[in-house]
Design a protein around this motif. Sequence first.
Motif, mmCIF file in Angstrom:
data_model
loop_
_atom_site.group_PDB
_atom_site.id
_atom_site.type_symbol
_atom_site.label_atom_id
_atom_site.label_comp_id
_atom_site.label_asym_id
_atom_site.label_seq_id
_atom_site.Cartn_x
_atom_site.Cartn_y
_atom_site.Cartn_z
ATOM 1 N N PRO A 126 -19.121 -15.946 13.804
ATOM 2 C CA PRO A 126 -19.862 -16.894 14.526
ATOM 3 C C PRO A 126 -21.648 -17.041 13.895
ATOM 4 N N ASP A 127 -21.910 -15.613 13.202
ATOM 5 C CA ASP A 127 -23.358 -15.642 12.825
ATOM 6 C C ASP A 127 -23.423 -16.201 11.257
ATOM 7 N N ASN A 128 -22.292 -16.423 10.745
ATOM 8 C CA ASN A 128 -21.841 -17.036 9.393
ATOM 9 C C ASN A 128 -23.021 -16.278 8.406
ATOM 10 N N PRO A 129 -22.554 -14.887 8.219
ATOM 11 C CA PRO A 129 -23.418 -13.909 7.197
ATOM 12 C C PRO A 129 -23.634 -14.491 5.889
ATOM 13 N N ASP A 136 -23.957 -17.492 5.116
ATOM 14 C CA ASP A 136 -24.564 -18.851 4.999
ATOM 15 C C ASP A 136 -23.753 -19.834 4.289
ATOM 16 N N ASP A 177 -15.290 -19.967 20.183
ATOM 17 C CA ASP A 177 -16.735 -19.353 19.767
ATOM 18 C C ASP A 177 -16.357 -18.064 19.061
ATOM 19 N N LYS A 221 -17.273 -19.858 13.517
ATOM 20 C CA LYS A 221 -17.909 -21.082 13.390
ATOM 21 C C LYS A 221 -17.207 -22.044 12.439
#
Length: 258
Positions: A124-127, A129, A203, A206
């Motif tokens: 979810p936080d797309n570490p 990028d 959720d 992503k």
Amino acid sequence: MRRLLATIGAVLLVTSMAACGSDSSDSGSSAAPKETTITVFAAASLKGTFTEIGKQFEAANEGVTVKFNFAGSSDLVAQIQQGAPADVFASADTKNMDKATADQLVEGTPANVARNTLEIATPPDNPADVDELSDLGDSKVKVVLCAPEVPCGSAAKSVEDVSGVDIKPVSEEQSVTDVLNKVINGEADAGLVYVTDVKAAGDKVKGVEFPESSKVVNTYPIAALTGSKSPEVAKNFAAYVTGAKGQAVLAAAGFAKP
């Protein structure tokens, strides 16, 4: 004359008794439906939709139970080739269905039920990028893919070929579900899975769409198998999946029409 009257009376009595015995509405009894169980071997990416379709099929067919074996399509066809008891096979690609057909394990002609494309899944936080497919070629990004022999792995290889992106995965899994779970559990920065898997995960991941995915589309075929002990029920299940109700379930999950 007495003999004739006796004969007529006997006939009338037998007819009356037969009529009474055949009137199930009076007795409230009816023939119980035959209990039948079929086993469906289906691609891992079909787990959510086929579980729902199985429930609907059971509700519409009293006495029928549908059991499932979900795994990578290449593993499933290998099990069928080795004699595993199965009534229906639904593959995530035509290649593995062709293997079953070539070995005369398929009854009739397989029917296409859906299409699917790939999407990038990240935590979810797309570490890392990850914003596009080319990011998966960065050696610093931990990417998980399906193994090449699995439909989602074959699709990933095709995406690499058409895009020119060289992905070096940290692991190759035997099903798309395994890839997705590694992303969900934080064991990977990204994974290539199906659009439907990203949608089903909600959720927990992503989704990152990429235009190259439109050039690689997986078609899902289904067929009853020659080894089925309940061939008519197996054919009916396959027909149910291709019918309006089965297609509605697949469409709601994000699958495209075949």
